[in-house]
Structures are given as structure tokens and as C-alpha cells.
Enzyme design. Structure first.
Site: not given
Ligand code: PEP
Length: 250
Positions: A230, A93, A163, A9-11, A208, A169, A95
Site C-alpha cells: 500500500g 506472494h 511477509e 508491489n502495486w498489486k 505494513s 495490508g 495473495e
Molecule cells: C505486500 O503486498 O507485499 C505488502 C507487504 O503489502 P502492505 O505493505 O500493504 O502490507
């Protein structure tokens, strides 16, 4: 039985310069024993799909609108993701739930639109730190599963991503026991609701995931892969995660 899935997921990250990372992944994983998915920002989906065309890497969107088309400035319909070469869409998600106040009912409506449009819906769930510390994790996950998942999901049409919000993050991950507990709970819920298809729906862990912790997370029976933020932006980070998944589930 369930094929592993490494999803990136590049967000809101990535421009044309990032396409080289996908070229590198394509070269490193020509015949992977797991599925690979990258969900770039909408502006890159068409170009990234052109880069991955004919490779083992699938592409997808990060959201879609419940409607097929219309007066919804800034939004994207499921058919537009397909038109840009995408086969999947991330929905709900944390976010988006936080930034856009998305409710379970809205996520469910988006998932229906995704399925009607022929996309595979990657539906995200997860508890906040307050909810975790108050011992409410399974109640929250149960309620999100009930509210966010439309009827009739199958292993071919849906993926669930657990998640924990506090792990996204932050560099913090739950203990392996905590991950196991939630993934077992999600699996039981899916089987109770969707029968044999509940066994086929893949459940990803997200939060993470890094090359250094991927192997221990993928060793959990009901973890079928990862949704990676990330660490999916650079091939040098995402590639070893894919390899760890192949070692565990391939
Ligand atoms: C995500 O955005 O779904 C995610 C898990 O981010 P990260 O791996 O950066 O924690």
C-alpha cells in the site's frame, strides 16, 4: 555488503494516472544509495519501464508462468516481463498462494523459469496468524524455503521476502524481536544451502511497512530492505521509506 532494496508491489492497483507517482520518485531519488524496484500490474509494466528508463528505478512483474510460452490464457511468461522492460519478478506472494492455490513446488518452477529468462526472482514466504500463534513460524518458513527455492540461487539472481500474512495490508507488524528471529533463521538457512551466495542474497521484510515504522525495521541486521504494498502507491509514502533505507543501509 548487501545493497538495500526498496521494492514496491502495486498489486491490482494503478492505471496510466499512476505514472506520475513514479515521475515524482524519479525526481526525488536521482542517485540513491539503495536499489529501488516497482512491480506494477502487467498492463502498466511497459509504460512504467519507459518512464523509469535511464533512472535508478528498476521495474518488474508480479508473477510469471513456469512455461516459456503457450496455451495459458491470462498468464505471462518471463520473457514477456523482460520484453516490457522488467528485470525482476515477484513470485509466491501470499495473495497468489491464497487466490490461485500456488504451492511451493509451483513457486519453485516459476523461479526456475524466471532465472532461465534472466529475471531476478523475488520469492515470498510467510506464516499465517494461526501458524504464528501455534508456534509453527520457523517450521513453516523452513518448509517454504526448502520447497520454493530452486538450487543455484545467488545474490545476483534472487531476493527473499519474508511477509507474515497477518501483517500484509493490516497495519499490524511483528515485534522487532520476531522480525529479527525470522530473518536470522532465513539467513542461516540460505548460508547452509547456498554457501557464500547465501550471505549475498537479500532478505526483505514485507507487511505494513510505512514511513513511521521503516527506520526501526531497517535497523535489524538481516533486514536488507522491504517489499511494500500500500505505501508504495504514492511517492509521498514510498519516498520516505526509501530515504529510511538509505539512512540504515546506504
Ligand atoms: C505486500 O503486498 O507485499 C505488502 C507487504 O503489502 P502492505 O505493505 O500493504 O502490507
Amino acid at each position: 555488503m548487501r545493497r538495500g532494496l526498496a521494492a514496491g508491489n502495486w498489486k491490482m492497483n494503478g492505471t496510466a494516472a499512476s505514472l506520475g507517482e513514479v515521475e515524482a520518485l524519479k525526481t526525488a531519488h536521482t542517485a540513491p544509495s539503495v536499489d529501488i524496484l516497482i512491480c506494477p500490474p502487467a498492463t502498466l509494466l511497459d509504460r512504467l519501464s519507459a518512464v523509469t528508463h535511464g533512472s535508478a528505478i528498476a521495474t518488474g512483474g508480479q508473477d510469471c508462468h513456469p512455461a516459456k510460452a503457450g496455451a495459458h490464457t491470462g498468464d505471462i511468461a518471463a520473457a514477456m516481463i523482460t520484453d516490457a522492460g522488467g528485470t525482476h519478478v515477484i513470485l509466491g506472494h501470499s495473495e497468489r498462494r491464497a487466490d490461485h492455490q500456488e504451492t511451493d513446488a509451483q513457486v519453485c518452477a516459476k523461479a526456475k523459469a524466471a532465472l532461465e529468462g534472466g529475471l531476478i526472482a523475488v520469492i515470498c514466504l510467510g506464516e499465517s496468524l494461526d501458524e504464528r500463534e501455534a508456534g509453527q513460524t520457523l517450521d513453516v518458513i523452513g518448509s517454504q524455503l526448502a520447497g520454493s527455492l530452486p538450487d543455484g540461487l545467488t545474490g545476483a539472481t534472487a531476493v527473499i521476502a519474508y511477509e507474515p500474512i497477518w501483517a500484509i495490508g493490516t497495519g499490524k507488524i511483528p515485534t522487532i524481536e520476531q522480525i529479527t528471529e525470522v530473518h536470522d533463521f532465513i539467513r542461516a538457512d540460505l548460508v547452509a544451502r547456498f554457501g557464500a551466495e547465501g550471505e549475498a542474497i537479500r532478505v526483505l521484510y514485507g507487511g505494513s511497512v510505512k514511513p513511521a515504522n521503516a527506520a526501526e525495521i531497517f535497523a535489524v541486521a538481516n533486514v536488507d530492505g522491504a517489499l511494500v504494498g500500500g505505501a508504495s502507491l504514492k511517492a509521498e509514502d514510498f519516498s520516505p521509506i526509501i530515504s529510511a533505507l538509505e539512512a540504515a543501509k546506504g
